[in-house]
Motif scaffolding. Structure first.
Motif, PDB file in Angstrom:
ATOM      1  N   THR A 123     -19.453   6.467   2.620  1.00 55.59           N
ATOM      2  CA  THR A 123     -19.527   5.958   3.481  1.00 55.59           C
ATOM      3  C   THR A 123     -18.699   4.901   4.083  1.00 55.59           C
ATOM      4  O   THR A 123     -18.105   4.606   5.283  1.00 55.59           O
ATOM      5  N   VAL A 124     -18.815   3.933   3.545  1.00 53.51           N
ATOM      6  CA  VAL A 124     -18.438   2.068   3.749  1.00 53.51           C
ATOM      7  C   VAL A 124     -17.011   1.940   3.676  1.00 53.51           C
ATOM      8  O   VAL A 124     -16.180   1.616   4.061  1.00 53.51           O
ATOM      9  N   GLU A 125     -16.785   3.197   2.309  1.00 49.03           N
ATOM     10  CA  GLU A 125     -14.941   3.346   2.285  1.00 49.03           C
ATOM     11  C   GLU A 125     -14.328   3.790   2.976  1.00 49.03           C
ATOM     12  O   GLU A 125     -13.353   3.814   3.357  1.00 49.03           O
ATOM     13  N   ARG A 126     -15.429   4.741   3.630  1.00 48.05           N
ATOM     14  CA  ARG A 126     -14.039   6.128   4.936  1.00 48.05           C
ATOM     15  C   ARG A 126     -14.098   4.937   5.945  1.00 48.05           C
ATOM     16  O   ARG A 126     -13.699   5.730   7.252  1.00 48.05           O
ATOM     17  N   GLY A 127     -15.329   4.114   6.261  1.00 45.38           N
ATOM     18  CA  GLY A 127     -15.035   2.801   7.308  1.00 45.38           C
ATOM     19  C   GLY A 127     -16.419   3.767   8.432  1.00 45.38           C
ATOM     20  O   GLY A 127     -16.150   3.708   9.785  1.00 45.38           O
ATOM     21  N   GLY A 128     -17.179   4.716   8.365  1.00 44.08           N
ATOM     22  CA  GLY A 128     -17.944   4.878   8.803  1.00 44.08           C
ATOM     23  C   GLY A 128     -19.829   4.428   9.560  1.00 44.08           C
ATOM     24  O   GLY A 128     -20.190   4.815  10.173  1.00 44.08           O
ATOM     25  N   VAL A 129     -19.130   3.163   8.847  1.00 44.05           N
ATOM     26  CA  VAL A 129     -20.570   2.027   8.978  1.00 44.05           C
ATOM     27  C   VAL A 129     -19.558   1.305  10.218  1.00 44.05           C
ATOM     28  O   VAL A 129     -18.775   0.727  10.112  1.00 44.05           O
ATOM     29  N   LEU A 130     -20.424   1.064  11.166  1.00 48.32           N
ATOM     30  CA  LEU A 130     -20.485   0.679  12.823  1.00 48.32           C
ATOM     31  C   LEU A 130     -20.647  -1.467  12.179  1.00 48.32           C
ATOM     32  O   LEU A 130     -21.597  -2.011  12.159  1.00 48.32           O
TER      33      LEU A 130
END
Length: 91
Positions: A84-91
């Motif tokens: 999730t972090v690698e795909r930029g999914g964390v706000l």
């Protein structure tokens, strides 16, 4: 008189019902972190249910399975979080 195994089975049933709430959060979760936490909660509940069932039926070998599943649950949470972090999914 209520046997200890009946109490353990009732507690296992309560944790299964709690896991159903987690399934609702996985389906309806507005963000990916909500879904990751719900998956982790369900995995933890599965470990608890396996341990309770092992204690209720007196099968100590199932505790090894619960321990391995707990480790896999932890690794799954880390992997999903990293993805999730690698795909930029964390706000």
């Amino acid at each position: 008189m209520v046997a200890i195994s009946d109490i353990l089975l009732g507690a296992a049933a309560a944790f299964i019902v709690t896991s159903l709430v987690g399934v609702f959060r996985i389906v309806r979760g507005p963000t990916m972190p909500d879904r990751v936490i719900a998956i982790n909660i369900i995995g933890s509940n599965v470990v608890i249910v396996i341990a309770l069932l092992a204690a209720a039926i007196g099968e100590t070998g199932a505790l090894d399975i619960a321990l391995v599943y707990a480790l896999l649950n932890f690794l799954l949470s880390i992997a999903i979080s990293k993805f999730t972090v690698e795909r930029g999914g964390v706000l």
